[in-house]
Design a protein around this motif. Structure first.
Motif, short mmCIF file in Angstrom:
data_model
loop_
_atom_site.label_atom_id
_atom_site.label_comp_id
_atom_site.label_asym_id
_atom_site.label_seq_id
_atom_site.Cartn_x
_atom_site.Cartn_y
_atom_site.Cartn_z
N ASP A 1 0.81 -1.22 0.00
CA ASP A 1 0.00 0.00 0.00
C ASP A 1 0.84 1.28 0.00
O ASP A 1 0.47 2.27 -0.61
CB ASP A 1 -0.94 0.02 1.20
CG ASP A 1 -2.14 -0.91 1.03
OD1 ASP A 1 -2.26 -1.50 -0.07
OD2 ASP A 1 -2.95 -1.03 1.96
N HIS B 1 -7.65 -0.99 -4.72
CA HIS B 1 -8.46 -1.38 -3.57
C HIS B 1 -9.91 -1.62 -3.97
O HIS B 1 -10.36 -1.23 -5.04
CB HIS B 1 -8.38 -0.31 -2.48
CG HIS B 1 -7.01 -0.21 -1.89
ND1 HIS B 1 -6.46 -1.20 -1.12
CD2 HIS B 1 -6.04 0.75 -2.01
CE1 HIS B 1 -5.24 -0.86 -0.76
NE2 HIS B 1 -4.96 0.31 -1.29
N PRO C 1 -6.14 6.55 8.42
CA PRO C 1 -4.85 6.22 7.78
C PRO C 1 -3.79 7.24 8.18
O PRO C 1 -4.06 8.44 8.26
CB PRO C 1 -5.17 6.30 6.29
CG PRO C 1 -6.64 6.02 6.20
CD PRO C 1 -7.24 6.64 7.43
N LYS D 1 -8.26 0.58 8.54
CA LYS D 1 -9.64 0.10 8.44
C LYS D 1 -9.91 -0.97 9.49
O LYS D 1 -10.95 -0.98 10.15
CB LYS D 1 -9.92 -0.43 7.04
CG LYS D 1 -11.35 -0.91 6.84
CD LYS D 1 -11.58 -1.34 5.41
CE LYS D 1 -13.03 -1.79 5.21
NZ LYS D 1 -13.31 -2.20 3.81
N THR E 1 -1.27 1.98 7.39
CA THR E 1 -1.70 1.94 6.00
C THR E 1 -3.22 1.92 5.96
O THR E 1 -3.88 1.66 6.98
CB THR E 1 -1.15 0.68 5.31
OG1 THR E 1 -1.73 -0.48 5.95
CG2 THR E 1 0.37 0.60 5.40
N PRO E 2 -3.82 2.17 4.80
CA PRO E 2 -5.29 2.15 4.74
C PRO E 2 -5.90 0.84 5.22
O PRO E 2 -6.93 0.85 5.91
CB PRO E 2 -5.56 2.38 3.25
CG PRO E 2 -4.40 3.22 2.79
CD PRO E 2 -3.22 2.68 3.55
#
Length: 265
Positions: free
Chosen positions: A27, A73, A130, A124, A119-120
């Protein structure tokens, strides 16, 4: 690659890269170039190119001229795989006690420990923004028989602070408890994946070997995520045992889990 899987090399590499893309490995920096991947897997560039073409065809990565290859994504895909949040999850009773017990009965090598930006995909899972600072730790646990698991964990800095020395002395869950975290439970997904070169080296297996893959999010009493764990286990040294019982009337009996235990050697 040293593997007995009845698959072409490019397909084995595709499977490994697909898993790494889905877990958010690339990512931040993008997917390594063909030269780097060819060196990592000890194959020709044409083999890497075929694997990358499969990833592109699946809509998992996008090749941008002059910018490299980057993950695509879920929200960007057209009819791609199921988003992580939509996958089925199982709540496992007795899990946390079992994990601590395993930590006390095995030896640990802390490969890396650092404060990084989430990271995203990590953000999550932990319900944070993020870029939020998290403690990332990479540990290899072993028994007398040899390496057992390759575990990457993420803990928000706001939840607890600890050092590399702390991780070498005590299981992470005990450190979180000492920091005042009151555990409420955990949500866990169990699947399988193939060992890449880095994991294979630490677990003493061949690249492409099948591993038990565990993704676990630990929550506190307020259902706040306090830890994300991505664990890879040698199936010849570790197994989960789920105890089931039947409930309901004669026309609608179902199997439900009562207890989870782990066995390793």
């Amino acid at each position: 690659m040293g593997t007995s899987l009845p698959l072409p090399k490019y397909h084995q590499i595709y499977l490994v890269l697909r898993e790494q893309v889905q877990e958010g490995r690339f990512d931040q920096d993008g997917v390594p170039g063909e030269h780097a991947l060819a060196s990592q897997f000890n194959v020709a560039r044409i083999t890497i190119r075929r694997a990358m073409e499969m990833l592109v065809a699946d809509g998992l990565v996008s090749r941008r001229p002059g910018l490299g290859t980057w993950p695509v994504h879920g929200s960007q895909r057209a009819g791609g795989a199921t988003a992580p949040g939509k996958q089925q999850k199982a709540h496992l009773t007795g899990l946390l006690e079992n994990i601590v017990n395993m930590g006390l009965r095995t030896s640990v090598q802390v490969v890396d420990s650092a404060l990084v930006s989430a990271t995203p995909s990590v953000a999550k899972a932990l319900s944070i923004e993020p870029g939020t600072l998290v403690y990332k730790s990479l540990r290899v646990r072993s028994t007398d028989a040899g390496p057992l698991s390759y575990i990457t964990t993420y803990v928000p800095q706001s939840v607890a602070e600890f050092t590399r020395d702390d991780l070498e002395r005590e299981p992470l869950l005990m450190l979180l408890e000492a920091a005042g975290v009151e555990f409420g439970g955990a949500t866990q997904t169990i699947s399988a994946r193939l060992a890449d070169a880095q994991v294979a080296r630490h677990l003493d297996v061949s690249v492409g070997s099948a591993l038990l893959s565990v993704t676990r999010v630990v929550h506190d009493m307020n259902d706040r995520p306090v830890q994300l764990l991505l664990g890879l286990y040698r199936p010849d040294r570790y197994q989960y045992q789920l105890q089931l019982s039947r409930v309901g009337n004669i026309d609608a009996k179902v199997w439900v889990s009562e207890e989870l235990s782990a066995q390793f050697h």
